[in-house]
Design an enzyme around this catalytic site. Structure first.
Site, PDB file in Angstrom:
ATOM      1  N   THR A 123      -4.525   6.111   2.087  1.00 39.57           N
ATOM      2  CA  THR A 123      -4.877   7.516   2.366  1.00 39.57           C
ATOM      3  C   THR A 123      -5.871   8.028   1.320  1.00 39.57           C
ATOM      4  O   THR A 123      -5.815   9.207   0.931  1.00 39.57           O
ATOM      5  CB  THR A 123      -3.638   8.433   2.435  1.00 39.57           C
ATOM      6  OG1 THR A 123      -2.525   7.708   2.949  1.00 39.57           O
ATOM      7  CG2 THR A 123      -3.902   9.623   3.362  1.00 39.57           C
ATOM      8  N   ARG A 170       0.200  10.353   0.384  1.00 40.79           N
ATOM      9  CA  ARG A 170       0.515  11.463   1.292  1.00 40.79           C
ATOM     10  C   ARG A 170       1.635  12.320   0.759  1.00 40.79           C
ATOM     11  O   ARG A 170       1.979  13.326   1.349  1.00 40.79           O
ATOM     12  CB  ARG A 170       1.019  10.916   2.621  1.00 40.79           C
ATOM     13  CG  ARG A 170      -0.001  10.284   3.472  1.00 40.79           C
ATOM     14  CD  ARG A 170       0.579  10.173   4.857  1.00 40.79           C
ATOM     15  NE  ARG A 170       0.269   8.894   5.451  1.00 40.79           N
ATOM     16  CZ  ARG A 170       0.860   8.434   6.535  1.00 40.79           C
ATOM     17  NH1 ARG A 170       1.790   9.143   7.118  1.00 40.79           N
ATOM     18  NH2 ARG A 170       0.506   7.277   7.033  1.00 40.79           N
ATOM     19  N   GLU A 208       0.848  -1.200   0.000  1.00 40.75           N
ATOM     20  CA  GLU A 208       0.000   0.000   0.000  1.00 40.75           C
ATOM     21  C   GLU A 208       0.879   1.245   0.000  1.00 40.75           C
ATOM     22  O   GLU A 208       1.616   1.498   0.953  1.00 40.75           O
ATOM     23  CB  GLU A 208      -0.888  -0.014   1.256  1.00 40.75           C
ATOM     24  CG  GLU A 208      -1.695   1.264   1.444  1.00 40.75           C
ATOM     25  CD  GLU A 208      -2.398   1.322   2.804  1.00 40.75           C
ATOM     26  OE1 GLU A 208      -2.676   0.247   3.390  1.00 40.75           O
ATOM     27  OE2 GLU A 208      -2.651   2.439   3.285  1.00 40.75           O
ATOM     28  N   LYS A 235     -10.417  -1.957   7.145  1.00 42.02           N
ATOM     29  CA  LYS A 235      -9.203  -1.611   7.885  1.00 42.02           C
ATOM     30  C   LYS A 235      -9.629  -1.106   9.266  1.00 42.02           C
ATOM     31  O   LYS A 235     -10.545  -0.286   9.358  1.00 42.02           O
ATOM     32  CB  LYS A 235      -8.467  -0.514   7.121  1.00 42.02           C
ATOM     33  CG  LYS A 235      -7.382   0.208   7.906  1.00 42.02           C
ATOM     34  CD  LYS A 235      -6.639   1.181   7.000  1.00 42.02           C
ATOM     35  CE  LYS A 235      -5.682   2.053   7.785  1.00 42.02           C
ATOM     36  NZ  LYS A 235      -4.709   2.736   6.931  1.00 42.02           N
TER      37      LYS A 235
HETATM   38  O1  LIG Z   1      -2.282   7.287   5.558  1.00 41.75           O
HETATM   39  C1  LIG Z   1      -3.100   6.401   5.792  1.00 41.75           C
HETATM   40  O2  LIG Z   1      -4.253   6.377   5.417  1.00 41.75           O
HETATM   41  C2  LIG Z   1      -2.653   5.279   6.490  1.00 41.75           C
HETATM   42  O3  LIG Z   1      -2.567   4.272   5.864  1.00 41.75           O
HETATM   43  C3  LIG Z   1      -2.247   5.389   7.874  1.00 41.75           C
HETATM   44  C4  LIG Z   1      -1.361   4.223   8.197  1.00 41.75           C
HETATM   45  O4  LIG Z   1      -2.123   3.068   8.190  1.00 41.75           O
HETATM   46  C5  LIG Z   1      -0.658   4.409   9.445  1.00 41.75           C
HETATM   47  O5  LIG Z   1       0.042   5.599   9.380  1.00 41.75           O
HETATM   48  C6  LIG Z   1       0.220   3.233   9.770  1.00 41.75           C
HETATM   49  O6  LIG Z   1       1.422   3.660  10.303  1.00 41.75           O
HETATM   50  P1  LIG Z   1       2.174   2.887  11.464  1.00 41.75           P
HETATM   51  O7  LIG Z   1       1.392   3.136  12.693  1.00 41.75           O
HETATM   52  O8  LIG Z   1       3.511   3.538  11.501  1.00 41.75           O
HETATM   53  O9  LIG Z   1       2.264   1.447  11.080  1.00 41.75           O
END
Ligand SMILES: O=C(O)C(=O)C[C@H](O)[C@H](O)COP(=O)(O)O
Length: 203
Positions: A65, A41, A37, A125
């Site tokens: 995102t 961003r 994925e 999710k």
């Molecule tokens: O930008 C998004 O929509 C995402 O996907 C958010 C991510 O799932 C989290 O930022 C996971 O990050 P960690 O907590 O470091 O594993």
């Protein structure tokens, strides 16, 4: 096969330089994690999706995102084979349903799960997993909402992933720990492949 069943971990990747996209994807695939994925961003994210889709056919490349209908259109046009959103609104769900590819909408409460189930969706999710209640929360949802499966993401690391994967309502977990920013900056793809292979061995 469901997105949740291809690999135990979906690497969530933030790509600043699209030049790194292909070697990064190859390292993850070589380590045993083909579902990737790329978060929308960064300015280079769509180009990264495009390059991986074109040059790493073994990868199942998706875009994360996803927040708007425009994101859906751009991600699918770039070659994303699945979509992930941090949360869900009726408009965003409509857009993702129209995207023509599988998607994992984000949820964090029982009401959000029910709203998605009303649309016939059973895979989501769970975000932000650790902050929203983690393992005990998911265990509690499994009682009344046993037919729904999750990809918890947010705060999960190699050490905590096995406990999530042991839950009956968890198909896989997501996380950024496979692609540390310093490894990417240094082009240390061997380290990324090693992190991926440790994660792939979790199931
Ligand atoms: O930008 C998004 O929509 C995402 O996907 C958010 C991510 O799932 C989290 O930022 C996971 O990050 P960690 O907590 O470091 O594993």
């Amino acid at each position: 096969m469901s997105l949740l069943d291809i690999a135990p971990v979906i690497p969530v990747v933030v790509i600043d330089d699209p030049e790194t996209a292909v070697p990064l994807a190859r390292a993850l695939v070589a380590g045993g994690l083909p579902v990737i994925e790329v978060t929308l961003r960064t300015a280079g994210a769509l180009e990264a999706v495009e390059r991986i889709a074109a040059e790493v056919p073994e990868a199942v490349i998706g875009a994360g995102t996803i927040r708007t209908g425009a994101d859906v259109t751009a991600a699918v046009a770039a070659g994303a084979r699945f979509l992930v959103s941090p949360g869900s609104t009726p408009a965003l769900l409509d857009a993702m349903e129209g995207g023509g590819v599988p998607f994992l909408p984000g949820v964090a409460t029982a009401s959000e799960v029910l709203a998605l189930a009303e649309r016939g969706l059973t895979e989501m999710k769970f975000f932000p997993a650790e902050a929203a209640g983690g393992l005990p929360y998911l265990k509690s949802l499994a009682g009344p909402l046993a037919d729904v499966r999750f990809c918890p993401t947010g705060g999960i690391r190699l050490a905590t992933a096995p406990d999530y994967l042991a839950l009956p309502n968890v198909g896989c977990v997501g996380g950024t720990w496979l692609t540390p920013a310093d490894a990417l900056a240094e082009g240390d793809y061997a380290r990324i492949e090693k992190l991926a292979s440790e994660a792939a061995a979790l199931r």
